[in-house]
Design an enzyme around this catalytic site. Structure first.
Site, PDB file in Angstrom:
ATOM      1  N   SER A  14     -48.680 -44.911   3.231  1.00 31.46           N
ATOM      2  CA  SER A  14     -48.728 -46.425   3.151  1.00 31.46           C
ATOM      3  C   SER A  14     -47.502 -46.994   2.579  1.00 31.46           C
ATOM      4  CB  SER A  14     -49.876 -46.827   2.351  1.00 31.46           C
ATOM      5  OG  SER A  14     -49.648 -46.300   0.819  1.00 31.46           O
ATOM      6  N   ALA A  17     -42.873 -47.533   6.253  1.00 30.54           N
ATOM      7  CA  ALA A  17     -42.687 -46.945   7.442  1.00 30.54           C
ATOM      8  C   ALA A  17     -44.196 -46.637   8.167  1.00 30.54           C
ATOM      9  CB  ALA A  17     -42.382 -45.501   7.291  1.00 30.54           C
ATOM     10  N   SER A  45     -43.353 -44.542  -2.668  1.00 27.00           N
ATOM     11  CA  SER A  45     -42.120 -44.690  -2.797  1.00 27.00           C
ATOM     12  C   SER A  45     -41.252 -45.984  -2.403  1.00 27.00           C
ATOM     13  CB  SER A  45     -41.189 -43.616  -1.792  1.00 27.00           C
ATOM     14  OG  SER A  45     -41.525 -42.196  -2.438  1.00 27.00           O
ATOM     15  N   ALA A  49     -38.522 -48.430  -4.537  1.00 26.49           N
ATOM     16  CA  ALA A  49     -37.006 -48.971  -3.782  1.00 26.49           C
ATOM     17  C   ALA A  49     -36.570 -50.036  -4.556  1.00 26.49           C
ATOM     18  CB  ALA A  49     -37.127 -49.060  -2.390  1.00 26.49           C
ATOM     19  N   GLY A  51     -32.471 -51.043  -4.574  1.00 27.98           N
ATOM     20  CA  GLY A  51     -31.371 -52.052  -4.187  1.00 27.98           C
ATOM     21  C   GLY A  51     -31.708 -52.955  -3.069  1.00 27.98           C
ATOM     22  N   GLU A 115     -22.943 -52.524  -1.750  1.00 25.54           N
ATOM     23  CA  GLU A 115     -23.405 -51.296  -2.299  1.00 25.54           C
ATOM     24  C   GLU A 115     -22.341 -50.261  -1.710  1.00 25.54           C
ATOM     25  OE1 GLU A 115     -27.355 -50.143  -1.935  1.00 25.54           O
ATOM     26  OE2 GLU A 115     -28.264 -51.953  -2.750  1.00 25.54           O
ATOM     27  N   ASP A 215     -46.155 -33.324   1.874  1.00 27.06           N
ATOM     28  CA  ASP A 215     -47.338 -32.970   2.630  1.00 27.06           C
ATOM     29  C   ASP A 215     -47.150 -33.051   4.195  1.00 27.06           C
ATOM     30  OD1 ASP A 215     -48.304 -32.781   0.140  1.00 27.06           O
ATOM     31  OD2 ASP A 215     -49.013 -34.820   0.261  1.00 27.06           O
ATOM     32  N   HIS A 236     -29.223 -38.932  -6.169  1.00 26.69           N
ATOM     33  CA  HIS A 236     -28.791 -40.233  -6.747  1.00 26.69           C
ATOM     34  C   HIS A 236     -27.669 -39.989  -7.827  1.00 26.69           C
ATOM     35  CE1 HIS A 236     -28.266 -44.278  -7.499  1.00 26.69           C
ATOM     36  NE2 HIS A 236     -29.066 -44.717  -6.352  1.00 26.69           N
ATOM     37  N   ARG A 280     -22.566 -41.229  -1.642  1.00 25.76           N
ATOM     38  CA  ARG A 280     -23.480 -40.764  -2.913  1.00 25.76           C
ATOM     39  C   ARG A 280     -23.155 -39.564  -3.321  1.00 25.76           C
ATOM     40  NH1 ARG A 280     -29.412 -43.511  -1.663  1.00 25.76           N
ATOM     41  NH2 ARG A 280     -28.922 -45.551  -2.638  1.00 25.76           N
ATOM     42  N   HIS A 335     -33.528 -37.513  -4.860  1.00 25.04           N
ATOM     43  CA  HIS A 335     -33.678 -38.971  -4.632  1.00 25.04           C
ATOM     44  C   HIS A 335     -34.413 -39.043  -3.207  1.00 25.04           C
ATOM     45  CE1 HIS A 335     -33.152 -43.141  -4.372  1.00 25.04           C
ATOM     46  NE2 HIS A 335     -32.532 -43.230  -3.521  1.00 25.04           N
ATOM     47  N   GLU A 359     -39.391 -41.202   5.328  1.00 25.72           N
ATOM     48  CA  GLU A 359     -38.683 -39.990   4.874  1.00 25.72           C
ATOM     49  C   GLU A 359     -39.116 -38.538   5.249  1.00 25.72           C
ATOM     50  OE1 GLU A 359     -36.994 -38.413   0.469  1.00 25.72           O
ATOM     51  OE2 GLU A 359     -38.353 -40.255   0.505  1.00 25.72           O
ATOM     52  N   ARG A 370     -27.238 -40.063   3.299  1.00 24.44           N
ATOM     53  CA  ARG A 370     -27.843 -41.366   3.729  1.00 24.44           C
ATOM     54  C   ARG A 370     -27.137 -42.516   2.978  1.00 24.44           C
ATOM     55  NH1 ARG A 370     -31.260 -45.089   1.486  1.00 24.44           N
ATOM     56  NH2 ARG A 370     -32.206 -43.816  -0.276  1.00 24.44           N
ATOM     57  N   SER A 375     -32.826 -46.668   3.885  1.00 26.58           N
ATOM     58  CA  SER A 375     -34.071 -46.065   4.042  1.00 26.58           C
ATOM     59  C   SER A 375     -35.254 -47.012   4.674  1.00 26.58           C
ATOM     60  CB  SER A 375     -34.619 -45.322   2.828  1.00 26.58           C
ATOM     61  OG  SER A 375     -34.680 -46.232   1.775  1.00 26.58           O
TER      62      SER A 375
END
Length: 510
Positions: A14, A17, A45, A49, A51, A115, A215, A236, A280, A335, A359, A370, A375
């Site tokens: 949920s 995505a 996740s 987030a 940024g 960024e 999973d 990260h 990164r 990360h 992800e 990435r 993301s």
């Protein structure tokens, strides 16, 4: 317990995505069931987030170049094309027009942030807590949708397959009664979409929420789906240096914060021409090298109005007793998994009627590393594409005899899974972390194979979420370590110490 449940499209997860896939399928008139381990909203996740979400602004080609450069030659140009071509329309349609997200403005329009590794400011954001301002209205919107049903605190235990086609999943909670299902509750679906997030629970320190046990990736692999680029685990560079870390957004460096070692020296210009705004993987290895050499690295936020520009982060620091005016102690932290279940530009996996987004999917966009704030965009774009494609499968499942798991043996002792997880994390941290070598990876695989064998012997006769999460984590650990062992060349966040310049030397990080 009811015998089984059905849906046109079953979405597992949920975050942005999964929500996007559910929305797209529901817009096509499909009956959508969303099953998620999360108890909203903070267990997903996306809610963590910080940024923001990258956009194309007026230059899709510029964003494409930056993604390909950050990916260190391993990104798929066709996948990147799909991302940048859909980016503006997806953001406007879903986030602006449908959800009415109030992105920060500068008086004349959106306040686009800069960024690391981006050649221009192009990040839409809400303070440094963008994820929660996207996900929470998204969940509310789906709650009100006539074609969508949400099941929270519900884990998928296994995929149901029939001659190479995925026909649904076994859940640990009955969709009709809401009760725990001792031997699994089958849901049959015309299409199944995996959107289960990352693998942070495989490492001691991670920016992921708890329960990120890989999973979807594990279930897909066990069902025979193709997996690619599993070695590319991104760390990260600026997470709070503590056993309970919190992420210090890339955007803080984008606004002028600099990294200093324990001697007070700014070191990033010695490692990369873009200094703190290097990719990164470069910054993470530089931070690790300076911590090893001097004992500590701090993020100096004095060049900016930290409390004014990032009030949420400043509040987090104060709540945790961190004197940000003296610099925030930081260290690399697991990360994001750049690889995963291999999918095409519509999110289709190698198994019929199975899709993967977010992800847990390997779209090819991220390559070996990435780019910051891509993301959420990837999850949105691929979620919409996969949801629409899944709705078009046009297949009605024939359930036949619902499968059942075994649950005949006594419960395991309290703490059994926790102890095994500690063992798994120790192996992953020591041998499959920021730096890898052939010897380390062989050791890791030996331990992980033994651990998976132990867990499998219990899973055969017991059905519980923590056991299945442990099984999934062991499977993913093996996938990551095997892929890393089979790739002898360093690229992006896959750093082989037996294929690299000595650590701690300038320009050794990339």
């Amino acid at each position: 317990m009811t015998e089984y449940a059905t849906a046109d499209v079953l979405v597992l997860g949920s975050g942005i995505a999964g929500c996007a896939a559910a929305l797209a399928a529901a817009r096509e008139g499909q009956r959508v069931l969303v099953a998620t381990k999360a108890e909203r909203p903070a267990d997903a996740s996306t809610d963590w987030a910080q940024g923001g979400i990258a956009t194309t602004r007026d230059s899709p080609e510029s964003l494409k170049r930056d993604i390909l450069t950050a990916g260190d030659g391993e990104a798929d140009p066709d996948a990147v094309d799909a991302l940048v071509e859909d980016a503006a329309a997806a953001v406007e349609d879903v986030l602006v027009d449908t959800l009415d997200v109030s992105f920060d403005g500068d008086g004349d329009g959106f306040d686009y942030a800069q960024e690391a590794a981006h050649s221009e400011p192009r990040i839409l954001h809400v303070d440094a807590a963008t994820g929660r301002h996207l996900l929470r209205p998204f969940l509310r919107h789906l709650d009100d949708h006539d074609h969508v049903r949400m099941l929270e605190d519900t884990a998928a235990l296994d995929l149901i397959t029939d001659e190479g086609r995925v026909t649904g999943a076994l859940l640990d909670r009955d969709p009709e009664t809401g009760e725990r299902a001792a031997t699994g509750a089958p849901v049959f679906a015309g299409s199944t979409v995996l959107a289960t997030g990352g693998i942070g629970d495989l490492y001691r320190r991670s920016t992921n929420p708890g329960g990120s046990t890989g999973d979807g990736l594990a279930m897909a692999a066990l069902a025979g789906a193709d997996v690619e680029d599993a070695e590319y685990v991104q760390f990260h560079p600026t997470a709070y240096d503590d056993e309970d870390p919190f992420l210090v957004s890339e955007a803080v460096r984008g606004e002028g914060a600099v990294l200093r070692n324990a001697d007070g020296e700014r070191f990033m210009p010695d490692y990369h021409e873009d200094a703190e705004l290097a990719p990164r993987d470069v910054v993470a290895r530089a931070v690790a090298a300076e911590r090893d050499a001097t004992g500590e690295v701090r993020l100096d936020v004095s060049p900016l109005d930290f409390a004014g520009e990032f009030p949420g982060l400043a509040e987090t620091c104060e709540d945790r007793g961190v004197d940000w005016e003296a610099g925030i102690p930081v260290a690399p932290c697991e990360h994001f998994l750049c690889g995963g279940v291999a999918v095409d530009t519509e999110g289709r996996t190698s198994l019929d009627a199975l899709y993967a987004v977010g992800e847990c999917a390997r779209t090819g966009v991220h390559g070996a590393n990435r780019l910051a704030s891509t993301s959420l965009l990837e999850g949105l774009v691929w979620g919409l594409r996969a949801g629409e494609a899944a709705a078009g499968d046009g297949w009605t499942p024939d359930p036949g005899d619902p499968p059942e798991l075994r649950d005949r043996d006594p419960d395991l002792p309290a703490g059994f899974a926790d102890e095994k997880f500690r063992r798994l994390r120790r192996v992953m941290d020591e041998h499959v972390g920021l730096h890898r070598s052939g010897d380390d990876l062989r050791r890791a695989q030996g331990v992980l194979r033994r651990l998976k064998g132990e867990v499998d012997s219990y899973v055969r006769t017991r059905t519980s979420r923590d056991l299945y999460e442990l099984r999934n984590a062991a499977v993913v650990g093996l996938l990551v370590s095997r892929a890393a062992a089979e790739n002898p060349e360093s690229a992006g966040c896959h750093h082989r110490t037996d294929d690299a310049a000595p650590e701690g030397t300038p320009d050794a990080g990339h």
